[in-house]
Scaffold this active site. Structure first.
Site, mmCIF file in Angstrom:
data_model
loop_
_atom_site.group_PDB
_atom_site.id
_atom_site.type_symbol
_atom_site.label_atom_id
_atom_site.label_comp_id
_atom_site.label_asym_id
_atom_site.label_seq_id
_atom_site.Cartn_x
_atom_site.Cartn_y
_atom_site.Cartn_z
ATOM 1 N N GLU A 195 -89.242 25.495 -30.744
ATOM 2 C CA GLU A 195 -88.658 25.956 -29.471
ATOM 3 C C GLU A 195 -89.534 27.019 -28.836
ATOM 4 O OE1 GLU A 195 -84.751 27.024 -30.833
ATOM 5 O OE2 GLU A 195 -83.883 25.228 -29.937
ATOM 6 N N ARG A 202 -93.046 7.515 -25.756
ATOM 7 C CA ARG A 202 -91.996 7.909 -24.802
ATOM 8 C C ARG A 202 -92.075 9.417 -24.587
ATOM 9 N NH1 ARG A 202 -89.737 2.975 -24.745
ATOM 10 N NH2 ARG A 202 -88.539 3.450 -22.886
ATOM 11 N N TYR A 221 -89.749 22.353 -36.035
ATOM 12 C CA TYR A 221 -89.055 22.948 -34.880
ATOM 13 C C TYR A 221 -89.999 23.892 -34.160
ATOM 14 C CZ TYR A 221 -84.279 21.869 -33.756
ATOM 15 O OH TYR A 221 -83.181 21.271 -33.251
ATOM 16 N N THR A 247 -93.345 9.450 -16.421
ATOM 17 C CA THR A 247 -93.170 9.088 -17.829
ATOM 18 C C THR A 247 -94.555 8.878 -18.418
ATOM 19 O OG1 THR A 247 -92.961 6.814 -17.075
ATOM 20 C CG2 THR A 247 -90.922 7.958 -17.624
ATOM 21 N N ASP A 251 -92.080 11.198 -8.034
ATOM 22 C CA ASP A 251 -91.871 10.653 -9.380
ATOM 23 C C ASP A 251 -92.732 9.397 -9.486
ATOM 24 O OD1 ASP A 251 -91.071 9.355 -11.651
ATOM 25 O OD2 ASP A 251 -88.922 9.386 -11.189
ATOM 26 N N LYS A 307 -95.245 4.240 -19.837
ATOM 27 C CA LYS A 307 -95.393 3.035 -19.016
ATOM 28 C C LYS A 307 -96.884 2.743 -18.864
ATOM 29 C CE LYS A 307 -90.891 3.917 -17.073
ATOM 30 N NZ LYS A 307 -90.081 4.347 -15.925
HETATM 31 C C1 LIG Z 1 -88.812 4.883 -15.925
HETATM 32 C C2 LIG Z 1 -88.525 5.825 -14.837
HETATM 33 C C3 LIG Z 1 -87.845 7.031 -15.061
HETATM 34 C C4 LIG Z 1 -87.096 7.364 -16.320
HETATM 35 O O1 LIG Z 1 -87.697 7.321 -17.468
HETATM 36 P P1 LIG Z 1 -86.907 7.262 -18.869
HETATM 37 O O2 LIG Z 1 -87.999 7.636 -19.786
HETATM 38 O O3 LIG Z 1 -86.413 5.873 -19.010
HETATM 39 O O4 LIG Z 1 -85.816 8.271 -18.822
HETATM 40 C C5 LIG Z 1 -87.741 7.926 -14.017
HETATM 41 N N1 LIG Z 1 -88.234 7.633 -12.808
HETATM 42 C C6 LIG Z 1 -88.852 6.467 -12.548
HETATM 43 C C7 LIG Z 1 -89.370 6.212 -11.172
HETATM 44 C C8 LIG Z 1 -89.007 5.519 -13.537
HETATM 45 O O5 LIG Z 1 -89.577 4.350 -13.262
#
Ligand SMILES: *Cc1c(COP(=O)(O)O)cnc(C)c1O
Length: 402
Positions: free
Chosen positions: A46, A224, A44, A215, A189, A218
Site C-alpha cells: 500500500e 489485466r 502487500y 487498460t 479513455d 487489450k
Molecule cells: C475495456 C474497457 C474498459 C474497462 O476495462 P475493464 O478492465 O474491463 O474494467 C474501460 N473503458 C473502455 C473504453 C474499455 O474498452
C-alpha cells in the site's frame, strides 16, 4: 492437485484452437505470464514507491518505477499511475479525483460504442453522477455537433472521449476544444486504441485531454490492469490519492510487473509493425466481409475493429456469435447504430484483429476467416456442415503459435 489447474489447461487448449476475434482480447507473452504467477502476488505494498505502509519493498519499488517510466515514455506523458486494478476502477478513480457525487458527465452511449463506465445507468458512473450521453450520426460517425450542443446545454464538469466498439478515428482535438469552451475536464479513455495512439497510428489525446486512461490487457498485450496518465502535476496528485487510499488497497504487484514487461516490448520498433498489421488486417477483413455481401457499419474501419450489420442476412448477432463459437470462432454480439433490437439480440457482431495479428495472421488469412464466417451464416441450421467447418477452423488456426 486442484481440479482448477486441469480447467486452466483446457482453457489454454481452447484458446489455441480458436480464431479469437474479440476486439478487446489478446495474448500475454510467456514472460508476462511468469510475472503474473510469481511471488509478487504474496506482497502487500500500500502506498507508492518510497512511500509505503509496509516494509520489504526494495524490489517491488524498482518494478513499479520501471512500469511508471515505461508508461510515461510510451505515451509521452509526464505522470503515470499504474496501480488501478483494471480499466473500470481506473475510470472510477478519475471520477473520484475530479468530481463530486451528482456532478454532470458527458460520454459516448454504450449503445453507440461507448463503455459502461462512461455513464451508463447500471454503472456507478451513471448512478452516482448525473450522466448525459452523446451518440453517432446516421452514417456511424461520432456526432461532434451533438457533443457541442449537449455540452452547452448541460455544462458537464467532465467530457469523456473513447470507446469500446467504434471503428473510426476520434477527433480528440474537437472534443478537447468543446470541453475547454465550457471549462470542463476532458478524459480520453483509449483502452481499445492505446497501442495505435502510442505508435502514432491514431491521433494522440494530449494536449487536448487532461487525463488519459487505458487498460493494459487489450491491444497493449499486457496483463489485466490500467494506466492513468496526465501532464498536469496537480491532477497527477489527485489521481494518485484517488487510486490509493481513495479506491483501492494494496496494488497487484504481479500485474504491475507484467505491465512493466508489456510496455518494455511496446516501446520496441516491432510493436509499431504489429500495430500497423492490426489495422491492415482489420481493413482486409472489412473488405473481405464486404465482398461476401456483409454490411460494415460506417463502410469500413480505421482502427483494429469492425462492426458487421447483419440485417440484410436475416440473422441476429446473438444467434450468429453463438453459431460461430460452435465452430471455434470467438466474437461478440454488438448493437449497431440506432439498433432497434434489444442488446441481448442486437443486429450486429464486433470483429477485432489484435489477437489474430499477435499470432501472425496476415491479409490473406482475413479472406479465409471471412469465408468461414460466411459459410456459418449460410449453414446456420446444418449441424453436420458446422462440424466440418469447425474441423477446418482448428486445422487453420492451430498452425499459428504465439
Ligand atoms: C475495456 C474497457 C474498459 C474497462 O476495462 P475493464 O478492465 O474491463 O474494467 C474501460 N473503458 C473502455 C473504453 C474499455 O474498452
Amino acid at each position: 492437485m486442484s481440479k482448477v489447474l486441469d480447467l486452466i489447461q483446457q482453457e489454454t487448449n481452447r484458446q489455441a484452437n480458436t480464431i479469437r476475434l474479440i476486439a478487446s482480447e489478446n495474448y500475454a507473452s510467456p514472460e508476462i505470464l511468469t510475472a503474473l504467477g510469481s511471488s509478487l502476488t504474496n506482497k502487500y505494498s500500500e502506498g507508492y514507491p518510497q512511500h509505503r505502509y509496509y516494509e520489504g519493498q526494495e524490489f517491488i519499488d524498482q518494478i513499479e518505477l520501471i512500469a511508471i517510466e515505461n508508461a510515461k515514455k510510451l505515451f509521452k506523458s509526464k505522470f503515470a499511475n499504474v496501480q488501478a486494478y483494471s480499466g473500470s476502477p481506473a475510470n472510477l478513480a478519475v471520477y473520484l479525483a475530479l468530481l463530486q457525487p451528482g456532478d454532470t458527465i458527458l460520454g459516448l452511449a454504450l449503445s453507440s460504442g461507448g463503455h459502461l463506465t462512461h455513464g451508463h445507468k447500471v454503472s456507478i458512473s451513471g448512478k452516482w453522477l448525473n450522466s448525459i450521453s452523446y451518440g453517432l450520426t446516421t452514417d456511424g460517425y461520432i456526432n461532434y455537433d451533438q457533443i457541442e450542443k449537449l455540452a452547452q446545454e448541460h455544462k458537464p464538469k467532465l467530457i469523456i472521449s473513447g470507446h469500446s466498439a467504434y471503428p473510426r478515428q476520434v477527433d480528440f482535438k474537437r472534443i478537447g476544444e468543446i470541453a475547454k469552451s465550457i471549462g470542463a475536464y476532458h478524459l480520453a479513455d483509449i483502452s481499445h486504441i492505446s497501442g495505435l495512439v502510442a505508435t502514432g497510428l491514431h491521433p494522440h489525446p494530449f494536449p487536448y485531454a487532461d487525463i488519459i486512461t487505458t487498460t493494459t490487457h487489450k491491444i497493449l498485450r499486457g496483463p489485466r490492469g490500467a494506466l492513468i496518465l496526465t501532464n498536469d502535476p496537480e491532477l497527477a496528485q489527485k489521481v494518485d490519492k484517488a487510486v490509493f487510499p481513495g479506491l483501492q488497497g494494496g496494488p497487484h504487484n504481479n500485474n504491475i510487473a507484467g505491465i512493466a514487461i508489456a510496455l518494455e516490448y511496446d516501446l520496441k520498433p516491432e510493436y509499431t509493425d504489429y500495430c500497423k498489421q492490426v489495422i491492415t488486417n482489420a481493413k482486409a477483413l472489412s473488405k473481405a466481409m464486404q465482398n461476401r455481401d456483409f454490411e460494415i457499419v460506417s463502410g469500413g474501419t480505421e482502427n483494429h475493429l469492425l462492426l458487421v450489420d447483419l440485417r440484410n442476412k436475416n440473422i441476429d448477432g446473438d444467434t450468429l456469435s453463438k453459431a460461430l463459437n460452435k465452430v471455434n470462432i470467438e466474437t461478440n454480439k454488438n448493437t449497431i447504430p440506432f439498433d432497434t433490437a434489444s442488446p441481448f439480440k442486437p443486429n450486429g457482431i464486433r470483429l477485432g484483429t489484435p489477437a489474430v495479428t499477435t499470432l501472425g495472421l496476415k491479409e490473406q488469412d482475413m479472406e479465409t476467416i471471412s469465408e468461414f464466417i460466411s459459410q456459418v451464416v449460410n449453414n446456420i441450421d446444418n449441424q453436420s456442415q458446422l462440424e466440418k467447418i469447425k474441423t477446418q477452423v482448428i486445422e487453420f488456426i492451430s498452425k499459428f503459435k504465439y
